[in-house]
Motif scaffolding. Structure first.
Motif, PDB file in Angstrom:
ATOM      1  N   ALA A   1       1.625  -3.405  -5.815  1.00  0.00           N
ATOM      2  CA  ALA A   1       1.586  -2.179  -5.784  1.00  0.00           C
ATOM      3  C   ALA A   1       1.446  -1.530  -7.163  1.00  0.00           C
ATOM      4  N   ALA A   2       1.968  -2.008  -8.267  1.00  0.00           N
ATOM      5  CA  ALA A   2       1.923  -1.445  -9.458  1.00  0.00           C
ATOM      6  C   ALA A   2       0.660  -1.716 -10.221  1.00  0.00           C
ATOM      7  N   ALA A   3      -0.003  -2.654  -9.788  1.00  0.00           N
ATOM      8  CA  ALA A   3      -1.444  -2.890 -10.153  1.00  0.00           C
ATOM      9  C   ALA A   3      -2.451  -2.022  -9.649  1.00  0.00           C
ATOM     10  N   GLN A   4      -1.946  -0.944  -8.647  1.00  0.00           N
ATOM     11  CA  GLN A   4      -2.746   0.058  -8.160  1.00  0.00           C
ATOM     12  C   GLN A   4      -2.256   1.517  -8.783  1.00  0.00           C
ATOM     13  N   ALA A   5      -1.223   1.394  -9.666  1.00  0.00           N
ATOM     14  CA  ALA A   5      -0.522   2.725 -10.008  1.00  0.00           C
ATOM     15  C   ALA A   5      -0.690   2.745 -11.619  1.00  0.00           C
TER      16      ALA A   5
ATOM     17  N   ASP B   1       0.704  -1.079   0.089  1.00  0.00           N
ATOM     18  CA  ASP B   1      -0.019  -0.058  -0.108  1.00  0.00           C
ATOM     19  C   ASP B   1       0.854   1.246  -0.050  1.00  0.00           C
ATOM     20  N   LYS B   2       1.872   1.106   0.759  1.00  0.00           N
ATOM     21  CA  LYS B   2       2.784   2.406   0.884  1.00  0.00           C
ATOM     22  C   LYS B   2       3.565   2.617  -0.310  1.00  0.00           C
ATOM     23  N   LEU B   3       3.986   1.320  -0.967  1.00  0.00           N
ATOM     24  CA  LEU B   3       4.687   1.597  -2.313  1.00  0.00           C
ATOM     25  C   LEU B   3       3.795   2.167  -3.380  1.00  0.00           C
ATOM     26  N   ALA B   4       2.313   1.502  -3.392  1.00  0.00           N
ATOM     27  CA  ALA B   4       1.497   2.319  -4.224  1.00  0.00           C
ATOM     28  C   ALA B   4       1.359   3.603  -4.229  1.00  0.00           C
TER      29      ALA B   4
END
Length: 527
Positions: free
Chosen positions: A117-121, A90-93
């Motif tokens: 994380a990348a899936a959320q960005a 979550d923080k990486l996202a």
């Protein structure tokens, strides 16, 4: 050649076969590092359509590929940001979305977190995964070897040239809201800081620096940047978890420089079978984060008889602020020294005006190492950077309380805001409290720092729970699952209620004052 990556080019020309980085996989020469950075830059341009100013987030352990990505990103005209390898998805996202990263570079062991994380960005165009064991190719995910094997190698003409005032890096540091802030540093900022520090350390090209500090931590990052600037050698270790495996490298690699944080110093001075041969070649030791206890300074000087010990103070927003000349250690061991070369600092009142000696006020810093601001956070930037002596400059209001003696030496007093510093890292109480509140049964929560001579602050969670079966062990296990290691509380205290303002806000400053054994601030009582 005024951009920072040119130091790598110059070092590769001057001493191509000299080891740039000694790492778990072997030794990488300056020529090899230079060529690898070229291939990474070409991969960014050809595989990710990387453009001037694009961001590459580097989510790796301490390894040679981290250095390759840093210099390759700069060489492609981009901005790098190294994120701690223990960061959760979550923080990486948040970081990826905040800086609108175009590329995420990671390793196989971290790929599940990185991909989540990348899936959320949506801005991320490529996820690059290093390690032969990686089987993550396909779609937007590509292996490191394929990424750095380009159809048209040497496409330097496709890379934007750029200038020294271009943004070079974003260093994410904890913010009082719980979300990290991206500290913006240009090539010129990095050059100024590195030049100043290498000046007082009297660094040279034959130095060998042993660093166990994370490259996501600016203290660790600058060990790499300064070594490349000088054409020196960096011995890069993942951590100091096993000192008996790391310390022999001081002798075997003929180390001359050894950067420490207080927790490392505490381990070293307690080692009973420390081999004197390990310390023979060490010319200097540096320390930052919290101040070293005088007893540890004396012991380090005994263990490392040929080394100068440099106590320093700094913050991410300006890298380094002060240094204490080693010949002053005996006279004022609790001082963090004077301004680093080429900069100016003073203790100021609330309006930024200098205060007389031995008066407590906020430390203000001016110089070429002061950040450009916080990425897309105008409110926080305006609070930290304020008008300076000249119409065109901004000076950094650190938020830290200091006093200066009559001879101009500075002493750290405390912090103006709630940010805590533990084990050399900034910790946002709000971020930890958010995790605590996510655990069913936690009704109220506050994080405080108990003063600790080694850690700076030992983190303590104070909670109110409505679950009889919830114990400290369960709370700490929950924190370990959701927080980086340095953010995990060491202890948990249960209470029936926490002090609050009239509007229901928990008075963390009262709890912090209690932890430090001082009176609660009067202004909170009326809030």
């Amino acid at each position: 050649m005024n951009r920072y990556e040119h130091h790598l080019t110059l070092a590769a020309r001057r001493r191509p076969g000299h080891p740039a980085i000694v790492h778990a996989g072997g030794r990488t020469s300056y020529a090899e590092l230079d060529a690898a950075a070229d291939r990474f830059a070409d991969g960014l341009v050809q595989h990710a359509a990387f453009a001037n100013g694009d961001r590459c987030v580097v989510f790796l352990d301490n390894r040679v590929e981290t250095a390759v990505a840093i210099f390759g990103t700069l060489r492609a005209g981009g901005v790098f940001s190294v994120v701690n390898a223990t960061t959760k998805a979550d923080k990486l996202a948040f970081v990826l979305n905040n800086c609108e990263a175009a590329v995420l570079f990671t390793q196989a062991s971290l790929a599940p977190v990185a991909l989540a994380a990348a899936a959320q960005a949506p801005s991320v165009r490529r996820v690059v995964v290093v390690d032969e064991s990686a089987e993550a190719e396909g779609g937007d995910v590509v292996g490191y070897d394929a990424f750095t094997t380009v159809a048209e190698p040497g496409c330097a003409a496709a890379r934007p040239a750029g200038v020294d005032i271009d943004l070079a890096m974003l260093v994410y540091t904890s913010g009082s809201t719980g979300n990290p802030k991206g500290v913006m540093m240009t090539h010129k900022n990095i050059e100024h800081a590195a030049s100043s520090i290498t000046t007082y350390l009297e660094s040279h090209e034959d130095d060998v620096v042993l660093s166990v500090l994370p490259l996501s931590f600016d203290y660790g990052l600058y060990q790499l940047l300064m070594c490349v600037k000088m054409g020196a050698t960096l011995v890069l270790e993942k951590s100091f978890a096993f000192p008996q495996k790391v310390l022999p490298l001081l002798a075997s690699e003929q180390v001359t420089g050894f950067p420490l944080v207080p927790t490392m110093a505490a381990l070293i001075v307690q080692i009973r079978n420390f081999d004197p041969a390990w310390a023979q070649g060490v010319r200097y030791i540096t320390n930052t984060a919290a101040a070293l206890p005088p007893a540890h300074i004396l012991k380090l000087q005994e263990i490392f008889p040929h080394a100068k010990v440099f106590s320093m103070y700094g913050m991410t927003e300006s890298k380094r602020c002060t240094w204490l000349p080693p010949d002053q250690l005996a006279k004022r061991p609790d001082s963090v020294g004077i301004a680093i070369p080429g900069t100016e600092v003073w203790v100021a009142d609330d309006d930024g005006r200098p205060l007389p000696p031995d008066t407590v006020g906020e430390l203000v810093v001016r110089g070429g190492h002061v950040m450009q601001g916080y990425w897309r956070n105008e409110e926080a930037t305006a609070k930290a950077l304020r008008p300076g002596r000249y119409p065109w400059e901004k000076v950094l209001h650190t938020g830290d309380l200091f006093r200066m003696d009559a001879e101009g030496f500075l002493y750290f007093v405390g912090r103006k805001d709630d940010i805590l510093k533990s084990r050399g890292e900034k910790v946002s109480p709000k971020e930890v409290e958010n995790v605590l509140y996510a655990l069913p049964g936690i009704r109220e929560a506050a994080l405080v720092g108990v003063p600790d001579p080694i850690m700076g602050h030992a983190l303590k969670a104070i909670v109110v729970s409505d679950r009889e079966d919830l114990d400290a062990r369960a709370i700490l296990a929950h924190c370990r699952a959701h927080l980086e290691e340095f953010m995990i509380p060491r202890t948990v205290e249960f209470r029936d209620a926490l002090p609050k303002t009239n509007t229901g806000k928990i008075r963390r400053s009262v709890l912090q004052a209690e932890a430090e054994g001082r009176p609660a601030p009067d202004e909170e009582a009326a809030a």
